[in-house]
Design a protein around this motif. Structure first.
Motif, PDB file in Angstrom:
ATOM      1  N   VAL A 103     -10.463  -1.438  -2.472  1.00  0.00           N
ATOM      2  CA  VAL A 103      -9.380  -0.778  -1.751  1.00  0.00           C
ATOM      3  C   VAL A 103      -9.112   0.599  -2.344  1.00  0.00           C
ATOM      4  O   VAL A 103      -9.113   0.796  -3.566  1.00  0.00           O
ATOM      5  CB  VAL A 103      -8.099  -1.644  -1.777  1.00  0.00           C
ATOM      6  N   SER A 104      -8.857   1.559  -1.479  1.00  0.00           N
ATOM      7  CA  SER A 104      -8.712   2.974  -1.840  1.00  0.00           C
ATOM      8  C   SER A 104      -7.585   3.260  -2.826  1.00  0.00           C
ATOM      9  O   SER A 104      -6.544   2.602  -2.821  1.00  0.00           O
ATOM     10  CB  SER A 104      -8.466   3.791  -0.561  1.00  0.00           C
ATOM     11  N   ASP A 105      -7.789   4.291  -3.640  1.00  0.00           N
ATOM     12  CA  ASP A 105      -6.749   4.763  -4.552  1.00  0.00           C
ATOM     13  C   ASP A 105      -5.551   5.325  -3.794  1.00  0.00           C
ATOM     14  O   ASP A 105      -4.450   5.389  -4.346  1.00  0.00           O
ATOM     15  CB  ASP A 105      -7.297   5.853  -5.481  1.00  0.00           C
ATOM     16  N   LEU A 106      -5.741   5.742  -2.547  1.00  0.00           N
ATOM     17  CA  LEU A 106      -4.617   6.260  -1.769  1.00  0.00           C
ATOM     18  C   LEU A 106      -3.526   5.203  -1.672  1.00  0.00           C
ATOM     19  O   LEU A 106      -2.340   5.521  -1.745  1.00  0.00           O
ATOM     20  CB  LEU A 106      -5.074   6.658  -0.358  1.00  0.00           C
ATOM     21  N   THR A 107      -3.926   3.954  -1.529  1.00  0.00           N
ATOM     22  CA  THR A 107      -2.962   2.869  -1.463  1.00  0.00           C
ATOM     23  C   THR A 107      -2.480   2.465  -2.849  1.00  0.00           C
ATOM     24  O   THR A 107      -1.284   2.306  -3.090  1.00  0.00           O
ATOM     25  CB  THR A 107      -3.586   1.636  -0.792  1.00  0.00           C
ATOM     26  N   LYS A 108      -3.404   2.299  -3.764  1.00  0.00           N
ATOM     27  CA  LYS A 108      -3.069   1.740  -5.078  1.00  0.00           C
ATOM     28  C   LYS A 108      -2.307   2.700  -5.984  1.00  0.00           C
ATOM     29  O   LYS A 108      -1.541   2.269  -6.847  1.00  0.00           O
ATOM     30  CB  LYS A 108      -4.347   1.289  -5.789  1.00  0.00           C
ATOM     31  N   THR A 109      -2.527   4.013  -5.811  1.00  0.00           N
ATOM     32  CA  THR A 109      -1.871   4.989  -6.694  1.00  0.00           C
ATOM     33  C   THR A 109      -1.014   5.998  -5.952  1.00  0.00           C
ATOM     34  O   THR A 109      -0.235   6.718  -6.575  1.00  0.00           O
ATOM     35  CB  THR A 109      -2.925   5.777  -7.513  1.00  0.00           C
ATOM     36  N   ASN A 311      -9.015 -11.344   4.782  1.00  0.00           N
ATOM     37  CA  ASN A 311     -10.287 -10.938   4.179  1.00  0.00           C
ATOM     38  C   ASN A 311     -11.251 -10.380   5.219  1.00  0.00           C
ATOM     39  O   ASN A 311     -12.002  -9.436   4.941  1.00  0.00           O
ATOM     40  CB  ASN A 311     -10.923 -12.131   3.457  1.00  0.00           C
ATOM     41  N   TRP A 312     -11.241 -10.944   6.412  1.00  0.00           N
ATOM     42  CA  TRP A 312     -12.093 -10.446   7.494  1.00  0.00           C
ATOM     43  C   TRP A 312     -11.797  -8.986   7.788  1.00  0.00           C
ATOM     44  O   TRP A 312     -12.706  -8.201   8.077  1.00  0.00           O
ATOM     45  CB  TRP A 312     -11.871 -11.309   8.732  1.00  0.00           C
ATOM     46  N   TRP A 313     -10.532  -8.585   7.699  1.00  0.00           N
ATOM     47  CA  TRP A 313     -10.151  -7.198   7.954  1.00  0.00           C
ATOM     48  C   TRP A 313     -10.773  -6.225   6.961  1.00  0.00           C
ATOM     49  O   TRP A 313     -10.894  -5.032   7.249  1.00  0.00           O
ATOM     50  CB  TRP A 313      -8.625  -7.066   7.946  1.00  0.00           C
ATOM     51  N   LEU A 314     -11.167  -6.712   5.806  1.00  0.00           N
ATOM     52  CA  LEU A 314     -11.771  -5.833   4.802  1.00  0.00           C
ATOM     53  C   LEU A 314     -13.289  -5.907   4.793  1.00  0.00           C
ATOM     54  O   LEU A 314     -13.928  -5.335   3.909  1.00  0.00           O
ATOM     55  CB  LEU A 314     -11.230  -6.174   3.404  1.00  0.00           C
ATOM     56  N   ASP A 315     -13.880  -6.575   5.770  1.00  0.00           N
ATOM     57  CA  ASP A 315     -15.340  -6.704   5.804  1.00  0.00           C
ATOM     58  C   ASP A 315     -16.050  -5.501   6.406  1.00  0.00           C
ATOM     59  O   ASP A 315     -17.251  -5.337   6.225  1.00  0.00           O
ATOM     60  CB  ASP A 315     -15.747  -7.970   6.574  1.00  0.00           C
TER      61      ASP A 315
END
Length: 418
Positions: A103-109, A311-315
């Motif tokens: 998952v992108s740093d845009l979300t995590k940070t 989880n399917w959404w992140l495939d």
């Protein structure tokens, strides 16, 4: 019950058929609840999906007040406060999210890279992780409030046959309040979104100043609403819209020539050959980030099925569908595997389209040679002015906004008690 360990080493598997075909109910909006998505998820996961598609405010109200009426809540981070306050959703166990590391740093940070602007307001990271006291915050933990998925950098758009020559592609938000377009300007009718388009426009023209545009005081809200009300009385606004298709219709009929606009509305106009252009605002974009939450009532087999769906959404496959209507996904490299090189280079790299490109319905949306407004994803995501936000004075804002658009306040007993 299946063990969560298996999920860490492989993509989501179809739900087990222990008692017939499983059913999963998803509450959300037009942004992601597409028929093509429903059909593909059903085929991939071996389940029956029931989508309930509402506008932002109605979806939020139902999610908070009726948590047993849905299994997955598909919305945006700025809509989390009320549903979390009312314990309508449960936290998501990161051990059960197979691709969390991607998952992108845009979300995590809050930033796409360390030098990028984080933007005012509800950056997703500020509400991402559940804390020991069950509050939401940016300190990493083993549980999150919402699985980050679709997001975008919004601006406004205009009819190039009418506005062209008066407005550069890299225009200021202040163009929305240019008197040359009086009577032909529209805003999105959602107080946690539309108010920021208006605030950015008024601020750019020097009509108002905010200490923190992402968290306005009642005095600042009153000042802004006074400006908007005066313009409305003078006939400046031609309307307020709730869905992307409504905004497209306002352009097609000539009712609006410049307005707040979302990517699906722009895509709908392009399919019709309508001369529309998105701007690259000098002050930066108004950003938003969507995702999925688990209803508080879920447990056992239904909870397992819901995790399969998340989880399917992140495939990757669904991220490609979202890309074709102009949206980004939190796992971009997965999406890349499901886009043609020409699609990836246009949507994510900001390069000219090497060929005609399809929209999510398969019809041509982008013509060969076109370049995406604002350029590459990294470039656009580095210029965030403000995020869609539920401010501290949200309930007061909702009442004032309802007065502006001429309808009764839409706060429910749920929202009013926060």
């Amino acid at each position: 019950m299946r063990k969560s360990k298996a999920r860490l080493s492989q993509p989501a598997a179809p739900a087990l058929h222990l008692h017939g075909r499983p059913v999963l109910r998803v509450l959300g909006t037009e942004i992601t609840l597409l028929e093509s998505v429903r059909k593909r998820a059903e085929a991939d996961l071996g389940i029956t999906l029931c989508f309930e598609n509402l506008d932002f405010i109605s979806a939020q109200r139902k999610a908070a007040a009726q948590p047993t009426a849905y299994d997955v809540y598909d919305q945006c981070f700025h809509n989390l406060d009320i549903v979390w306050f009312w314990r309508a959703i449960q936290s998501i166990d990161l051990k059960r999210i197979a691709r969390w590391s991607e998952v992108s740093d845009l979300t995590k940070t809050g930033r796409i890279h360390p030098g990028a602007a984080i933007g005012h307001g509800d950056a997703p990271v500020t509400k991402l992780y559940t804390q020991p006291n069950r509050s939401l915050g940016s300190a990493p933990s083993g549980h999150i409030s919402m699985l980050p998925a679709v997001h975008n950098l919004d601006s406004f758009a205009y009819n190039t046959e009418i506005v062209n020559g008066h407005l550069e592609p890299s225009a200021s938000w202040g163009a929305l309040f240019d008197d040359r377009w009086a009577g032909r300007v529209a805003l999105v009718d959602e107080p946690a979104i539309g108010v920021f388009d208006a605030a950015l426009a008024a601020q750019a023209r020097g009509e108002v100043r905010f200490d923190d545009i992402g968290n306005m005081s009642t005095t600042e809200i009153d000042h802004l609403m006074g400006i908007l009300s005066e313009r409305k009385r003078a006939g400046y606004f031609c309307g307020f819209w709730k869905t992307a298709l409504e905004s497209a219709d306002m352009m097609l009929t000539g009712q609006a020539v410049i307005q707040s606009m979302w990517s699906p509305g722009v895509s709908a106009l392009r399919r019709r050959g309508f001369p529309v252009r998105e701007t690259v605002p000098q002050e930066g974009y108004r950003a938003w980030h969507g995702g999925m939450c688990l209803s508080a009532h879920l447990s056992g087999r239904t909870l397992d099925i819901a995790y399969d769906y998340l989880n399917w959404w992140l495939d990757g496959w669904v991220g490609a569908v979202m890309a074709r209507q102009g949206y980004y996904m939190s796992v971009s490299e997965r999406v890349r595997l499901h886009l043609s090189p020409a699609e990836w280079n246009y949507w994510y790299e900001g390069e000219p389209a090497a060929q005609d490109l399809p929209g999510p319905d398969g019809e041509t949306t982008i013509s060969k040679g076109e370049t995406r407004s604002g350029g590459a994803y990294r470039q656009r995501a580095s210029r965030i002015a403000v995020w869609n936000t539920t401010m501290d004075e949200h309930n007061y804002l909702v009442r004032r906004w309802a007065e502006l658009v001429g309808s009764a306040p839409k706060t429910s007993a749920v929202a009013a008690s926060i």
